[in-house]
Design a protein around this motif. Structure first.
Motif, short mmCIF file in Angstrom:
data_model
loop_
_atom_site.label_atom_id
_atom_site.label_comp_id
_atom_site.label_asym_id
_atom_site.label_seq_id
_atom_site.Cartn_x
_atom_site.Cartn_y
_atom_site.Cartn_z
N PHE A 146 47.43 42.00 42.24
CA PHE A 146 46.25 41.20 42.58
C PHE A 146 46.61 39.72 42.50
O PHE A 146 47.45 39.31 41.70
N PRO A 331 29.07 35.66 40.26
CA PRO A 331 28.95 37.01 40.81
C PRO A 331 28.77 38.03 39.69
O PRO A 331 29.22 37.81 38.57
N VAL A 332 28.12 39.15 40.01
CA VAL A 332 27.84 40.16 38.97
C VAL A 332 29.13 40.64 38.30
O VAL A 332 29.11 41.09 37.16
N ILE A 333 30.24 40.52 38.98
CA ILE A 333 31.49 41.02 38.45
C ILE A 333 32.11 40.05 37.43
O ILE A 333 33.06 40.41 36.72
N ALA A 336 32.71 41.21 33.77
CA ALA A 336 33.72 42.26 33.63
C ALA A 336 35.13 41.69 33.79
O ALA A 336 36.06 42.09 33.08
N VAL A 337 35.28 40.74 34.71
CA VAL A 337 36.61 40.13 34.90
C VAL A 337 36.97 39.27 33.70
O VAL A 337 38.12 39.25 33.23
N ALA A 340 38.15 41.55 31.13
CA ALA A 340 39.47 42.09 31.43
C ALA A 340 40.57 41.12 31.01
O ALA A 340 41.60 41.53 30.48
N LEU B 179 31.28 46.72 45.79
CA LEU B 179 32.31 47.09 44.83
C LEU B 179 32.27 48.60 44.60
O LEU B 179 31.32 49.27 44.99
N GLU B 183 27.79 47.99 43.43
CA GLU B 183 27.17 46.66 43.40
C GLU B 183 27.65 45.84 44.60
O GLU B 183 28.79 45.96 45.03
N VAL B 185 28.43 42.14 46.09
CA VAL B 185 28.73 40.77 45.63
C VAL B 185 28.97 39.87 46.83
O VAL B 185 29.33 40.32 47.91
N ASN B 206 43.35 43.18 47.48
CA ASN B 206 43.09 44.15 46.40
C ASN B 206 43.50 45.57 46.78
O ASN B 206 43.42 46.48 45.97
N LEU B 209 41.22 48.61 46.13
CA LEU B 209 40.98 49.08 44.77
C LEU B 209 39.75 48.46 44.12
O LEU B 209 39.33 48.89 43.05
N PHE B 210 39.21 47.43 44.73
CA PHE B 210 38.02 46.79 44.16
C PHE B 210 36.74 47.27 44.86
O PHE B 210 35.68 47.33 44.25
N ARG B 448 43.61 46.31 33.91
CA ARG B 448 42.33 45.91 33.35
C ARG B 448 41.45 45.26 34.42
O ARG B 448 40.24 45.46 34.46
N LEU B 449 42.09 44.49 35.30
CA LEU B 449 41.33 43.89 36.39
C LEU B 449 40.77 44.95 37.31
O LEU B 449 39.62 44.90 37.74
N ARG B 450 41.61 45.92 37.62
CA ARG B 450 41.15 47.01 38.48
C ARG B 450 39.95 47.71 37.84
O ARG B 450 38.93 47.98 38.50
N ALA B 452 37.86 46.50 35.82
CA ALA B 452 36.68 45.64 35.82
C ALA B 452 35.87 45.87 37.10
O ALA B 452 34.65 45.91 37.08
N PHE B 453 36.58 46.01 38.22
CA PHE B 453 35.90 46.22 39.49
C PHE B 453 35.54 47.69 39.72
O PHE B 453 34.60 48.00 40.45
#
Lengths: 352, 490
Positions: A146, A331-333, A336-337, A340, B179, B183, B185, B206, B209-210, B448-450, B452-453
């Motif tokens: 990413f 953003p809603v995310i 969570a990010v 992370a 996502l 959700e 975004v 991504n 994956l998101f 961890r990022l993955r 999260a999404f």
């Protein structure tokens, strides 16, 4: 607040992050509002992490520690006929590479080839768990993993502490030529910015000057071509070609923010040219000053005193007042990010 | 969200609920219907999905993703299926969501130089739609006449003009996406500048994956006024490489610098009847572009550099037709290699540019040692190699041997300080090599990022990260569309 920690190696940087429950990195503090956080936050200075660690002119890339002054980078690149095309601000003031990435501040040259986001390739950083990791790459093209380096542009150091950064660079154009195009008002400015941006001339920079009575249009390329392009532009938009010394001083004054109030808030905004007239009117109402860059896509506003709103989201870089005016919706995310990358909330939130 | 997460995947219930979202004609579940979706541009891998959904609106895509989330059914978004890294290879038991019918260009703002498009819009359709304003969309993957913007966004596609213009990510200003959690975004917007973290930058590339991009705001650039495109043939690859170094050192910034080797030339000349200088081991393509005054000033400099680099022959394109012919030969090279070999793997490694010559020498040595032919087409300006490893899938063990060679080449790229992928993405193909670039902590950070999404791991599982699943290696052959000459690979 205690004196900032001063790591001098990347391992020490990681240890510094782990050493306190709440930390935030600082550089030369040329944008001090960004690190004006609660007193329980331990500051980590990156000034001891300075120096270009790799520079391969024929790769169009360099890697430098986060605390490296932009001035040093610009000089090193210039010696090999290269530059960072997004024209970073505050070179003379001592701004660092890491701080520039954190704030996401690109100068007038971002008009042609893009901003910081278009030149950042890789970042070695310490995440909120205190681990030193490297994401992105060291070559000009890379699609593995990413794109966290891009995410960090404008992240205000709230998701990780930068240790070492890799950027793409370009060959410096052989010559530049700056035109000054007078405008009657912001509406006229918007019209010229829009028309010029879509034209064939491959403009290098396109700014509305803080005096708001003229647009500065910079061409860059082979010396033989620029006067020809300039002549055609001047038939479309009346104006004059500036003498080289005058032009250099004009861009240097913009780069060092010499047009701003010394003590009032300085804010960064993202906008479109169509939003310029309303912004200009608001700034005038508050006796403020305005530098519009990137063809009307970014602006810096300097005010004599704090105000509540500019009508658009704005980030305070220095001076009094809240960090954000009309903070952009997260953003809603976002939460969570944040979790992370920083599960223990070691870094302050974006909101403060 | 109204839907609730159930305890275990129940395919029968899932298909029934799928039928409540889409009419029967837009749910493909029969073996013959699914066959067309078993693989993408990476034809060596095939997996039949549980079903293929054909939504026509953003609302339907959102409903499908929410259903997958509620029923814990994995899903794979798919555009035209041109991924060379297996990025849109289906997941067994999962849903394929095809986005080709979300192909509306929602808005063109010529003044602000942007277009808002749906994910199923074809890459070249963007430029076609804005050409009358003198604008164009810069990223130009070789498959651009068929690949979709949604796929370009998911895999951060490149093309021949990346050195100067960057990749897809550099041209995405805003995104609306659903996502994996269902959700919706929105990131970025109409401005070329941004405040706060670069969410668009994080989302692009991504690899699905998101989640799924539903609306993409693309920046447009004024179309270059004139081009100066030169094709030069060299006796040796090394000479062509030296010419690239000289151009880079000169301070010129060409829009594109490409090299094709002898085997690739043989294929291209057979496929599109391009004529290349005879007896050449390499052909270099260099293109300057810009206002006519600028190109006129730089052209003599480039021509002199090329003349000094000892080419067998240098041919500047005299008009737009000749320029188009040069690019047609280059962009058809990959699928043209299909004429030389029943099967091939396209690689995408990156090495530091100054080590291109060394990398090509080592690829040739490894290829000789393995007894496997390898053609090379590459973006010389940015060190992005595309070795094409030729094999015959009907020979027992041939694919495995080709994959071993491919792996050695990837290791070499990483060892030289480069990357396992420049523009195709990791996908299914290179997931086992991600760990050669990133250590355990770095991989953990990406995981961890993955999460999260996509906490449930439902969006395109098995891509980018190894997950223990192994899609079947399948029979050989070009993609059906490739055989029909409709698509080509880069």
């Amino acid at each position: 607040m205690n004196a900032p920690l001063t790591p001098t190696t990347l391992a020490e940087l990681a240890a510094a992050v782990r050493s306190a429950p709440r930390v935030l990195a600082i550089g030369a503090r040329t944008k001090p509002r960004l690190s004006a956080v609660a007193p329980d936050v331990t500051l980590i200075s990156t000034l001891g992490l300075s120096g270009i660690t790799e520079y391969q002119p024929d790769e169009f890339t360099f890697t430098a520690l986060a605390g490296t002054p932009l001035r040093e980078i610009a000089a090193t690149l210039a010696a090999r006929g290269q530059y960072l095309p997004f024209d970073p601000y505050l070179l003379d003031a001592g701004a660092t590479l890491g701080g520039t990435l954190a704030v996401g501040l690109s100068g007038p040259g971002r008009f042609r080839f893009g901003g910081l986001r278009d030149f950042i390739l890789g970042v070695r950083f310490v995440d909120g768990t205190g681990r030193l990791v490297r994401l992105g790459g060291k070559v000009v093209k890379n699609a593995a993993g990413f794109d966290v380096p891009k995410f960090f542009v404008g992240s205000l150091g709230r998701f990780g502490v930068f240790g070492e950064l890799t950027f793409k660079v370009f060959p410096r154009p052989a010559a530049t030529l700056t035109l000054r195009l007078p405008v009657a008002d912001a509406n006229a400015a918007t019209q010229i910015l829009t028309a010029a941006a879509g034209a064939r001339w491959e403009i290098d920079a396109l700014d509305l000057l803080p005096s708001t009575d003229a647009i500065a249009l910079r061409l860059a390329g082979p010396a033989a071509a620029l006067p020809l392009l300039a002549a055609e532009i001047l038939t479309r938009f009346p104006g004059e070609i500036l003498a080289a010394a005058t032009a250099d001083a004009l861009w240097a004054d913009l780069r060092e923010l010499r047009w701003t109030f010394a003590d009032g808030p300085l804010l960064k905004l993202a906008l479109t040219p169509a939003q310029l007239p309303a912004l200009a009117a608001t700034v005038r109402t508050h006796a403020g000053r305005l530098h519009v860059t990137a063809g009307g896509n970014a602006a810096l506003v300097s005010l004599p005193a704090p105000i509540a709103s500019l009508g658009l989201p704005a980030l305070t870089l220095r001076g009094p007042g809240p960090l954000w005016l009309d903070a952009p919706a997260s953003p809603v995310i976002a939460a969570a990010v944040k979790t992370a990358l920083d599960p223990q909330n070691r870094f302050p939130s974006l909101a403060a | 969200m109204s839907s609730t997460v159930t305890s275990a995947a129940d395919p029968t219930r899932f298909l029934r609920r799928l039928g409540e979202i889409l009419p029967p004609a837009r749910v493909l579940a029969g073996p013959a219907q699914l066959a067309a979706y078993e693989s993408d541009g990476l034809t060596a891998f095939r997996t039949a999905p549980l079903a293929v959904a054909v939504p026509e609106t953003q609302a339907e895509v959102i409903a499908l993703v929410r259903l997958c989330h509620a029923e814990k059914i994995p899903f794979v978004a798919r555009g035209s299926g041109t991924s060379l890294s297996g990025g849109s290879t289906p997941v067994a038991g999962g849903l394929v969501i095809t986005l080709n019918r979300l192909n509306r260009i929602l808005r063109v703002d010529a003044a602000q130089r942007l277009a808002v498009v749906e994910p199923g819009v074809i890459n070249t359709a963007v430029t076609l739609a804005v050409a009358s304003y003198g604008l164009h969309y810069a990223p130009d993957p070789s498959s651009q006449s068929i690949c979709t913007i949604g796929g370009n966004v998911a895999f951060n596609s490149g093309g021949a003009h990346c050195l100067k213009y960057g990749m897809t990510s550099n041209h995405v200003l805003g995104l609306k996406a659903v996502l994996a959690t269902g959700e919706v975004v929105e990131f970025g917007g109409a401005s070329r500048e941004q405040l706060g973290p670069d969410w668009c930058g994080l989302f692009v590339g991504n690899e699905g994956l998101f989640g799924i991009a539903l609306e993409i705001t693309l920046q447009l650039l004024p179309r270059a006024e004139v081009f100066h495109t030169v094709l030069a043939g060299y006796r040796t690859l090394e000479q062509a490489g030296d010419a690239v170094s000289a151009i880079i050192a000169s301070g010129l910034l060409p829009g594109a610098i490409e090299i094709m080797d002898a085997l690739a030339l043989e294929a291209a000349s057979a496929a599109v009847h391009a004529e290349y200088p005879p007896g050449c081991e390499a052909v270099l393509i260099v293109e300057l572009e810009g206002p006519r005054e600028v190109v006129a000033a730089q052209r003599p400099q480039l021509d002199a550099l090329i003349a000094a680099s000892g080419p067998v022959e240098a041919r500047p394109a005299r008009d737009a037709t000749e320029r188009a012919a040069i690019w047609k030969g280059r962009k058809s090279a990959f699928s043209a290699v299909g004429r030389l070999s029943p099967d091939f793997i396209v690689q995408d490694g990156v090495v530091p540019r100054r080590r291109l010559g060394e990398a090509l020498r080592r690829i040739a040595e490894m290829s000789r040692a393995a007894g496997i032919r390898c053609a090379n087409v590459f973006h010389a300006g940015d060190g992005n190699l595309h070795p094409l490893i030729l094999y015959n899938g009907t020979e027992p063990g041939a694919l495995e041997r080709a994959e071993i060679l491919a792996g050695k080449i990837l290791h070499m790229c990483v060892e030289m300080g480069g990357s396992i992928t420049g523009e195709h993405g990791v996908g299914l193909e290179k997931r086992d090599y991600l760990a050669t670039m990133f250590n355990a902590d770095e991989l953990d950070c990406l995981h961890r990022l993955r999460a999260a999404f996509d906490p449930l791991g439902l969006a395109n599982p098995g891509k980018m990260f190894p997950d223990g699943t192994a899609p079947a290696l399948a029979q050989h052959g070009l993609h059906p569309l490739e055989k029909a000459g409709l698509i080509s690979r880069e």
